[in-house]
Scaffold this active site. Structure first.
Site, mmCIF file in Angstrom:
data_model
loop_
_atom_site.group_PDB
_atom_site.id
_atom_site.type_symbol
_atom_site.label_atom_id
_atom_site.label_comp_id
_atom_site.label_asym_id
_atom_site.label_seq_id
_atom_site.Cartn_x
_atom_site.Cartn_y
_atom_site.Cartn_z
ATOM 1 N N SER A 1 -55.627 46.538 -64.769
ATOM 2 C CA SER A 1 -56.056 47.743 -65.841
ATOM 3 C C SER A 1 -55.717 46.879 -66.928
ATOM 4 C CB SER A 1 -55.473 48.912 -65.465
ATOM 5 O OG SER A 1 -56.195 49.877 -66.152
ATOM 6 N N ASP B 1 -60.479 49.970 -72.291
ATOM 7 C CA ASP B 1 -59.338 49.090 -71.591
ATOM 8 C C ASP B 1 -60.070 47.945 -71.133
ATOM 9 O OD1 ASP B 1 -60.064 50.316 -69.444
ATOM 10 O OD2 ASP B 1 -57.652 50.674 -68.744
ATOM 11 N N ASP C 1 -60.216 46.917 -67.790
ATOM 12 C CA ASP C 1 -61.323 47.138 -66.760
ATOM 13 C C ASP C 1 -62.256 48.401 -66.927
ATOM 14 O OD1 ASP C 1 -59.237 49.071 -66.487
ATOM 15 O OD2 ASP C 1 -59.276 49.070 -64.104
ATOM 16 N N ASP D 1 -62.189 51.614 -67.142
ATOM 17 C CA ASP D 1 -61.731 52.837 -66.578
ATOM 18 C C ASP D 1 -61.322 53.999 -67.590
ATOM 19 O OD1 ASP D 1 -59.227 52.045 -66.472
ATOM 20 O OD2 ASP D 1 -58.974 52.562 -64.624
#
Length: 604
Positions: free
Chosen positions: A175, A338, A340, A342
């Site tokens: 992440s 961000d 990734d 999410d």
């Protein structure tokens, strides 16, 4: 030292990755003079929990590498096969329940079904390799396995778990962690769990059961040995573009062009060198937002994250390039995913100051709540089949304002523990968020936080406001007038030793604070004991007479102690908004001083 070097030598001999094997040999050679890195790499097995795995990449059992990932994949596979046996394990099985699956007895005759799994990955170093090895291990274990075709956002993987009716989803990502990290996130779905938990990140007891399987696989004669883990050379399905396009189309149709037709909005978008650029822009464009300017320096995936010191849009400076571009092109809105994708951060031009301002996660959470309430409580249209009273939810460390927005609209509301593994499980959920920039605006599409769909609805809201000469800040003022000015802040205390966190929490239990900003503590709760509403968690919560709330808890993914502060200032009229904001900032500063004193950190 001799034992450590011998163990490391065994690991190097068995390491399937030449790069980490060579790195380990260098650490062994340097150990007599500088043993710290080698010792930490072998300080124990990397713990598998409800967040899966997340750590720095490197050799040894306490790092992310192929050996650790192979063992994790084998552990997840064993758990999936155990869940497929008779009798089925209930979703609410007690922590510590034993799982008696025997890897040597997994004949098809004892399974109620063949498990299915989908594996995704981001663009960090080793992510694709870890995903491919997971697919090979799942396939060899008899699990029908789908592999994402390219580095893609985590929400696409979360969508795929439900769309493909899989029993599990694996996302290889760290992440927004630093570039040296990687991680392994696990979702369950399909026939493995109850309907309300399908497509949601794991919770207990699944984490401990998977960890038990991993421990069994890791209990080998020599360190680093993975020869007992079977791996297929082929047999998994590499997904084409159809599923990714299905996600894009589904998310793009969340907008409501009848009630909110405005699309005149100039947007700046950044993916912070992550994997969100192409997917986010495709969704925005498909929904009618075509005036989108991407931060060119940050749009292509780059695991080195060269333009930011820390690839997290919450961090100071992370959005500087986006704000500079917004100033240059005269944008109305900044959206930052961000790495990734999410999560989403939101920036807007504050008309009161004429400067670009990043909104706090609680502010965006309230704005989305107000917008979804204006849509009747749901992001999707009636065609999604959603019925009943809408339900909003947010984590206990997030603002209490969402609960007031829900109550004013006649909706249900729930507080949960931190993390979408809890928020996503709220019955009949229609919208949920947590202050760390995570928003679930369409649980029927992605039952997890999704920075792409959330960013789309922020754009819809901003465009509709612009069309009538208003801004996001005007809505925040409206909410303050209706419910009081809710202002949040967070203190993050990074430590070198986890024992420092335990010491601070122990101090709080032994010597609880008496007041915050001169207001006596009216209620306190040790959340480690659990309650009828919340499972036990390591956290302390305090409420003062004037409505100030402080929650202090260890981070679940980093060596930090996090303190979440919220003050509420009554506002009697629009003419008092400026004074209320000044008072809120003064009160927060005073509470910060009191919290640090309670932790014994007066000089920090």
């Amino acid at each position: 030292m001799a034992a450590l070097q011998a163990a490391a030598g065994q690991w190097a001999d068995h390491d399937p990755d030449p790069a980490t094997a060579a790195q380990l040999l260098d650490l062994i050679a340097a150990a007599p003079a500088d043993p710290a890195e080698l010792a930490d790499s072998f300080a124990g097995n990397l713990a598998f929990g409800t967040a899966g795995l997340r750590a720095a990449m490197g050799p040894g059992p306490n790092r992310m590498n192929k050996v650790v990932v192979r063992r994790a994949a084998a552990g997840v596979a064993a758990h999936l096969l155990a869940l497929a046996k008779e009798p089925a394990q209930p979703e609410d099985a007690q922590e510590g329940q034993k799982d008696t699956f025997d890897a040597g007895s997994s004949s098809a005759s004892v399974l109620r079904y063949q498990p299915r799994a989908v594996v995704g990955f981001d663009a960090r170093y080793n992510s694709q390799a870890f995903a491919q090895e997971t697919a090979a291990i799942f396939t060899a274990a008899g699990i029908e396995t789908f592999l994402m075709p390219a580095p893609l956002p985590t929400p696409v993987l979360a969508y795929a778990v439900r769309a493909l009716d899989c029993e599990a989803g694996i996302m290889v990502t760290a992440s927004h962690n630093p570039r040296q990290d990687n991680g392994y996130k696990v979702y369950l779905g399909g026939r493995a769990v109850a309907p309300e938990a399908r497509g949601v990140q794991i919770v207990a007891p699944h984490d401990s059961l998977i960890a038990g399987h991993i421990d069994t696989v890791a209990n080998t004669a020599e360190m680093g040995e993975t020869s007992g883990i079977e791996m297929a050379n082929e047999g998994w399905h590499v997904l084409g573009d159809a599923l990714v396009q299905e996600y894009k189309t589904t998310v793009a149709t969340l907008v409501d062009p009848t009630a909110f037709p405005a699309r005149e909005l100039r947007i700046v978008h950044t993916s912070l060198h992550g994997v969100g650029h192409e997917t986010a822009l495709a969704v925005l464009n498909s929904a009618g937002f075509t005036d989108v300017h991407a931060v060119a320096e940050q749009s292509a995936p780059d695991p080195d994250f060269p333009t930011v010191s820390f690839p997290n849009p919450e961090e100071p400076g992370a959005m500087d390039l986006a704000f500079a571009l917004a100033e240059e092109v005269g944008a109305d809105l900044v959206l930052a995913n961000d790495p990734d994708a999410d999560r989403v951060a939101v920036g807007a031009l504050n008309p009161a100051t004429g400067t670009w301002h990043q909104l706090h996660g609680d502010q965006v959470g309230a704005l989305l709540g107000a917008h979804i309430a204006a849509r009747g409580g749901r992001a999707g249209t009636a065609e999604t089949g959603a019925t009943g009273t809408p339900v909003f939810a947010n984590s206990i460390v997030s603002s209490r304002l969402l609960g007031k927005i829900a109550a004013a609209a006649g909706y249900g509301h729930a507080h949960t523990l931190t993390g979408f593994k809890w928020i996503s499980r709220v019955p009949a959920l229609t919208y949920g968020y947590e202050e760390a920039l995570g928003y679930c605006v369409a649980p029927e599409v992605v039952r997890d936080k999704d920075g792409i769909s959330a960013g789309l609805l922020v754009a819809e809201m901003a465009a509709s406001l612009k069309a009538v000469g208003r801004t996001l800040f005007d809505v925040l003022d409206d909410l303050a007038l209706a419910h009081g000015l809710h202002v949040s802040n967070q203190i993050s205390i990074r430590v070198e030793e986890i024992s420092d966190i335990h010491a601070m929490v122990s101090r709080l239990r032994a010597q609880p604070p008496a007041h915050f900003d001169g207001s006596a503590i009216a209620e306190l709760a040790d959340l480690a004991t659990g309650s009828i509403d919340l499972p036990a968690t390591e956290a302390m919560a305090y409420w003062s007479d004037n409505g100030t709330r402080v929650i202090i808890r260890p981070s679940g993914t980093e060596p930090k102690l996090k303190c979440y502060l919220e003050v509420i200032i009554p506002v009697t009229g629009a003419e008092h908004l400026g004074a209320a904001h000044e008072e809120a900032q003064r009160a927060l500063a005073a509470v910060v001083i009191d919290v640090k004193a309670a932790l014994g950190l007066e000089n920090l």
